[in-house]
Motif scaffolding. Sequence first.
Motif, PDB file in Angstrom:
ATOM      1  N   HIS A 428      15.537  -5.619  -3.218  1.00 49.51           N
ATOM      2  CA  HIS A 428      14.881  -6.929  -3.234  1.00 49.51           C
ATOM      3  C   HIS A 428      13.787  -7.007  -2.163  1.00 49.51           C
ATOM      4  O   HIS A 428      13.402  -8.091  -1.739  1.00 49.51           O
ATOM      5  N   SER A 429      13.300  -5.841  -1.760  1.00 52.96           N
ATOM      6  CA  SER A 429      12.276  -5.778  -0.724  1.00 52.96           C
ATOM      7  C   SER A 429      10.927  -6.233  -1.268  1.00 52.96           C
ATOM      8  O   SER A 429      10.460  -5.742  -2.307  1.00 52.96           O
ATOM      9  N   GLU A 430      10.275  -7.134  -0.554  1.00 53.36           N
ATOM     10  CA  GLU A 430       8.954  -7.610  -0.959  1.00 53.36           C
ATOM     11  C   GLU A 430       7.895  -6.521  -0.772  1.00 53.36           C
ATOM     12  O   GLU A 430       6.848  -6.556  -1.418  1.00 53.36           O
ATOM     13  N   GLU A 431       8.171  -5.560   0.107  1.00 55.26           N
ATOM     14  CA  GLU A 431       7.224  -4.466   0.316  1.00 55.26           C
ATOM     15  C   GLU A 431       7.233  -3.484  -0.857  1.00 55.26           C
ATOM     16  O   GLU A 431       6.212  -2.881  -1.192  1.00 55.26           O
ATOM     17  N   LEU A 432       8.400  -3.329  -1.477  1.00 55.19           N
ATOM     18  CA  LEU A 432       8.536  -2.373  -2.573  1.00 55.19           C
ATOM     19  C   LEU A 432       8.339  -3.011  -3.935  1.00 55.19           C
ATOM     20  O   LEU A 432       7.831  -2.370  -4.868  1.00 55.19           O
ATOM     21  N   TYR A 433       8.763  -4.267  -4.066  1.00 50.35           N
ATOM     22  CA  TYR A 433       8.754  -4.927  -5.369  1.00 50.35           C
ATOM     23  C   TYR A 433       8.076  -6.293  -5.264  1.00 50.35           C
ATOM     24  O   TYR A 433       8.583  -7.186  -4.577  1.00 50.35           O
ATOM     25  N   GLN A 434       6.974  -6.432  -5.941  1.00 52.66           N
ATOM     26  CA  GLN A 434       6.256  -7.699  -5.938  1.00 52.66           C
ATOM     27  C   GLN A 434       7.114  -8.777  -6.600  1.00 52.66           C
ATOM     28  O   GLN A 434       7.672  -8.569  -7.670  1.00 52.66           O
ATOM     29  N   ASP A 435       7.193  -9.929  -5.929  1.00 53.07           N
ATOM     30  CA  ASP A 435       7.974 -11.052  -6.443  1.00 53.07           C
ATOM     31  C   ASP A 435       9.393 -10.579  -6.820  1.00 53.07           C
ATOM     32  O   ASP A 435       9.804 -10.635  -7.984  1.00 53.07           O
ATOM     33  N   PRO A 436      10.176 -10.095  -5.866  1.00 52.28           N
ATOM     34  CA  PRO A 436      11.442  -9.423  -6.162  1.00 52.28           C
ATOM     35  C   PRO A 436      12.519 -10.295  -6.804  1.00 52.28           C
ATOM     36  O   PRO A 436      13.441  -9.762  -7.427  1.00 52.28           O
ATOM     37  N   LEU A 437      12.428 -11.629  -6.674  1.00 54.34           N
ATOM     38  CA  LEU A 437      13.432 -12.494  -7.298  1.00 54.34           C
ATOM     39  C   LEU A 437      13.060 -12.855  -8.732  1.00 54.34           C
ATOM     40  O   LEU A 437      13.785 -13.606  -9.391  1.00 54.34           O
ATOM     41  N   ASN A 438      11.956 -12.306  -9.216  1.00 54.32           N
ATOM     42  CA  ASN A 438      11.544 -12.526 -10.597  1.00 54.32           C
ATOM     43  C   ASN A 438      11.987 -11.343 -11.448  1.00 54.32           C
ATOM     44  O   ASN A 438      11.691 -10.190 -11.125  1.00 54.32           O
ATOM     45  N   PHE A 439      12.708 -11.621 -12.546  1.00 51.89           N
ATOM     46  CA  PHE A 439      13.175 -10.549 -13.422  1.00 51.89           C
ATOM     47  C   PHE A 439      12.020 -10.090 -14.299  1.00 51.89           C
ATOM     48  O   PHE A 439      11.561 -10.814 -15.182  1.00 51.89           O
ATOM     49  N   ASN A 440      11.548  -8.857 -14.065  1.00 52.27           N
ATOM     50  CA  ASN A 440      10.327  -8.401 -14.725  1.00 52.27           C
ATOM     51  C   ASN A 440      10.391  -6.892 -14.996  1.00 52.27           C
ATOM     52  O   ASN A 440       9.989  -6.080 -14.161  1.00 52.27           O
ATOM     53  N   PRO A 441      10.875  -6.480 -16.176  1.00 55.52           N
ATOM     54  CA  PRO A 441      10.931  -5.046 -16.511  1.00 55.52           C
ATOM     55  C   PRO A 441       9.569  -4.369 -16.518  1.00 55.52           C
ATOM     56  O   PRO A 441       9.484  -3.145 -16.321  1.00 55.52           O
ATOM     57  N   ASP A 442       8.499  -5.144 -16.727  1.00 56.07           N
ATOM     58  CA  ASP A 442       7.155  -4.551 -16.804  1.00 56.07           C
ATOM     59  C   ASP A 442       6.749  -3.859 -15.507  1.00 56.07           C
ATOM     60  O   ASP A 442       5.829  -3.032 -15.522  1.00 56.07           O
ATOM     61  N   ARG A 443       7.423  -4.158 -14.407  1.00 55.06           N
ATOM     62  CA  ARG A 443       7.064  -3.532 -13.137  1.00 55.06           C
ATOM     63  C   ARG A 443       7.302  -2.013 -13.187  1.00 55.06           C
ATOM     64  O   ARG A 443       6.778  -1.283 -12.341  1.00 55.06           O
ATOM     65  N   PHE A 444       8.087  -1.550 -14.152  1.00 50.54           N
ATOM     66  CA  PHE A 444       8.373  -0.115 -14.256  1.00 50.54           C
ATOM     67  C   PHE A 444       7.597   0.558 -15.386  1.00 50.54           C
ATOM     68  O   PHE A 444       7.906   1.689 -15.761  1.00 50.54           O
ATOM     69  N   LEU A 445       6.593  -0.147 -15.940  1.00 52.54           N
ATOM     70  CA  LEU A 445       5.784   0.405 -17.023  1.00 52.54           C
ATOM     71  C   LEU A 445       4.345   0.605 -16.560  1.00 52.54           C
ATOM     72  O   LEU A 445       3.799  -0.227 -15.834  1.00 52.54           O
ATOM     73  N   GLN A 446       3.749   1.713 -16.992  1.00 50.93           N
ATOM     74  CA  GLN A 446       2.347   2.005 -16.670  1.00 50.93           C
ATOM     75  C   GLN A 446       1.479   1.281 -17.687  1.00 50.93           C
ATOM     76  O   GLN A 446       1.182   1.777 -18.779  1.00 50.93           O
ATOM     77  N   ASN A 447       1.051   0.062 -17.370  1.00 55.36           N
ATOM     78  CA  ASN A 447       0.286  -0.749 -18.313  1.00 55.36           C
ATOM     79  C   ASN A 447      -1.190  -0.350 -18.392  1.00 55.36           C
ATOM     80  O   ASN A 447      -1.834  -0.530 -19.400  1.00 55.36           O
ATOM     81  N   ASP A 448      -1.728   0.179 -17.304  1.00 56.47           N
ATOM     82  CA  ASP A 448      -3.106   0.679 -17.307  1.00 56.47           C
ATOM     83  C   ASP A 448      -3.227   1.753 -16.231  1.00 56.47           C
ATOM     84  O   ASP A 448      -2.298   1.989 -15.458  1.00 56.47           O
ATOM     85  N   LYS A 449      -4.359   2.400 -16.196  1.00 57.79           N
ATOM     86  CA  LYS A 449      -4.540   3.524 -15.284  1.00 57.79           C
ATOM     87  C   LYS A 449      -4.445   3.119 -13.817  1.00 57.79           C
ATOM     88  O   LYS A 449      -4.045   3.912 -12.970  1.00 57.79           O
ATOM     89  N   ASP A 450      -4.805   1.886 -13.529  1.00 60.35           N
ATOM     90  CA  ASP A 450      -4.823   1.443 -12.136  1.00 60.35           C
ATOM     91  C   ASP A 450      -3.514   0.806 -11.682  1.00 60.35           C
ATOM     92  O   ASP A 450      -3.330   0.540 -10.497  1.00 60.35           O
ATOM     93  N   SER A 451      -2.627   0.521 -12.622  1.00 56.91           N
ATOM     94  CA  SER A 451      -1.378  -0.157 -12.244  1.00 56.91           C
ATOM     95  C   SER A 451      -0.471   0.787 -11.456  1.00 56.91           C
ATOM     96  O   SER A 451      -0.386   1.976 -11.750  1.00 56.91           O
ATOM     97  N   LYS A 452       0.195   0.241 -10.484  1.00 58.42           N
ATOM     98  CA  LYS A 452       1.079   1.021  -9.628  1.00 58.42           C
ATOM     99  C   LYS A 452       2.525   0.708  -9.979  1.00 58.42           C
ATOM    100  O   LYS A 452       2.949  -0.447  -9.981  1.00 58.42           O
TER     101      LYS A 452
END
Length: 546
Positions: A428-452
């Motif tokens: 739940h680290s804010e440094e590792l996961y943006q908006d960590p209390l928000n349930f968001n599977p998309d954070r683990f998908l490469q949506n575009d070339k620039d996405s981290k």
Amino acid sequence: MSTALTPFLIVAIPFGFYHLYVFFLRLLRPRPPYPPGPRGYPLIGDLFNEASKNVEQHEWARYLKMGKEYNSDVLHINVLGDHKLILNSAKAADELLEKRSGLYSDRPQFHMMSGLCGWHWHFATMSYSNTWRAHRKTFHQDFQAKAISTYCPFILRSTSNFLKKLAPAEYSPLHMLDIEHAELDSYVRNYAGSTILRAVYGMSTQEELDDYVGLAHLAAESLIATMNHGSFFVDYLPWLKYIPAWFPGASFKQKANTWAPMVSNLINEPWKRLKSSMANGTALPCFATNNLERSNPVSNLDVDPIKNNNFDPEIEEVIKNCSAAAYFAGSDTTVSLVMSSILALSHHPEVLEKAHEELDRVIGTSRLPELHDRDKLPYLQAFIKEVERMYPVAPLSVAHRVISDDIYDGYFISKGTTVIPNIGAILHSEELYQDPLNFNPDRFLQNDKDSKLSPDPEIVAFGFGRRICPGRDFALDSAWTLIACLLATCDITGPSEEAQKNSRKPDPVLDYFDGLVVHPKPYKCQIVPRSITALNLMKAGYENQM
């Protein structure tokens, strides 16, 4: 004075002066400070705060809040001379538990769990020793990633049974019923239990499975309650274990006396049944029989060791212990992950819709998903990773112990310190996961070339270093298969309006029971087949695919 003592005194007195000299030298020699943390009081340390924990706040969240107060990712807590180090960041956990694993792979003594409740045979809490290595090697060789394909048929068969139990008699899209938490938990627990028990003991009949799942359920309470070091004060003051159960304040002893017979039954009863079936030739191939066959028999080679139950006692003890430990390594974690996944889906219809779209596009509607489909279903994989991150099965990993003095980031870590990786804080680290209390599977998908991409939670969710959970691959395969099949065949929504009026709405972030492995508090949801085709798949299971 007897002259016989003179030689002893000649040696002992200088030896005593030497140790006195070393003691004062250590007092005078400057050393780095302990990491930040509550100062506490002389002798008792932070006893009062540890004794008055806020039951409304999860332990991992309490440590995370404390770390923010002291502006440090490592915390030092002293209770009655027992030093505890909390690691609130991935950086600290990686530096100490991974890069310095030789120093940090020991375990503290679990006086309540191992000494009083009888869990001494569970290799997850054994000291870092040759005995532990023998157990770890035996377990790992059959449950490492490249070996567990052997158990795939068991996973599919158990999944089929689960779907058939869940399937209604007929398809009725307009008639959606709430499913009670206890019923759903029972189905999931039976699924996870039947899978691992077939793999470990060769259990195949419902009677055998029900007996063992019942034994494990009774014993699990003590494991979950005692495996976090310091859950009972006897972990800090070992002499308390000698207090009689009737003594005022010795309720922990009464609990131990209740739990110990259950733990004994858990390890001994299934083993007796297995040995009996081996003797009469009815035992099915499984982890236990395969390892016993590989072991060296004590008797003459002309004598069949399987039929005569004649094995090296030390090797047999290791196999017996690993077999009993396997249930919790691959079952309870599966139950926690699946129940959390269903809870998350019932609160996030947008996630359910995306998962349905991917499954229909990749798998179609004429068959159930299988493990070889996993890489073709990135959104489903991202969803499970987000469940692992948001609701880690073990927010406070099993405690480690440092075997010698160490220095980290300018702070002193004394020999014998209990080291607790705060997995909940890391995920739940804010440094590792943006908006960590928000349930968001998309954070683990490469949506575009620039996405981290966010860090994979599986790197930390199952522990660290040489003590990482050896049953994680089996648990993840079991959980993935069940979740994939549920999504492929069912709609999962929140409870009906009437059910919501009669009970407070559960908060998927906060409503969890604390313990070693956490589980959602009781909740209701609605699970119904997506179509008549989906219902037919549920009723057929994998029978046409195996």
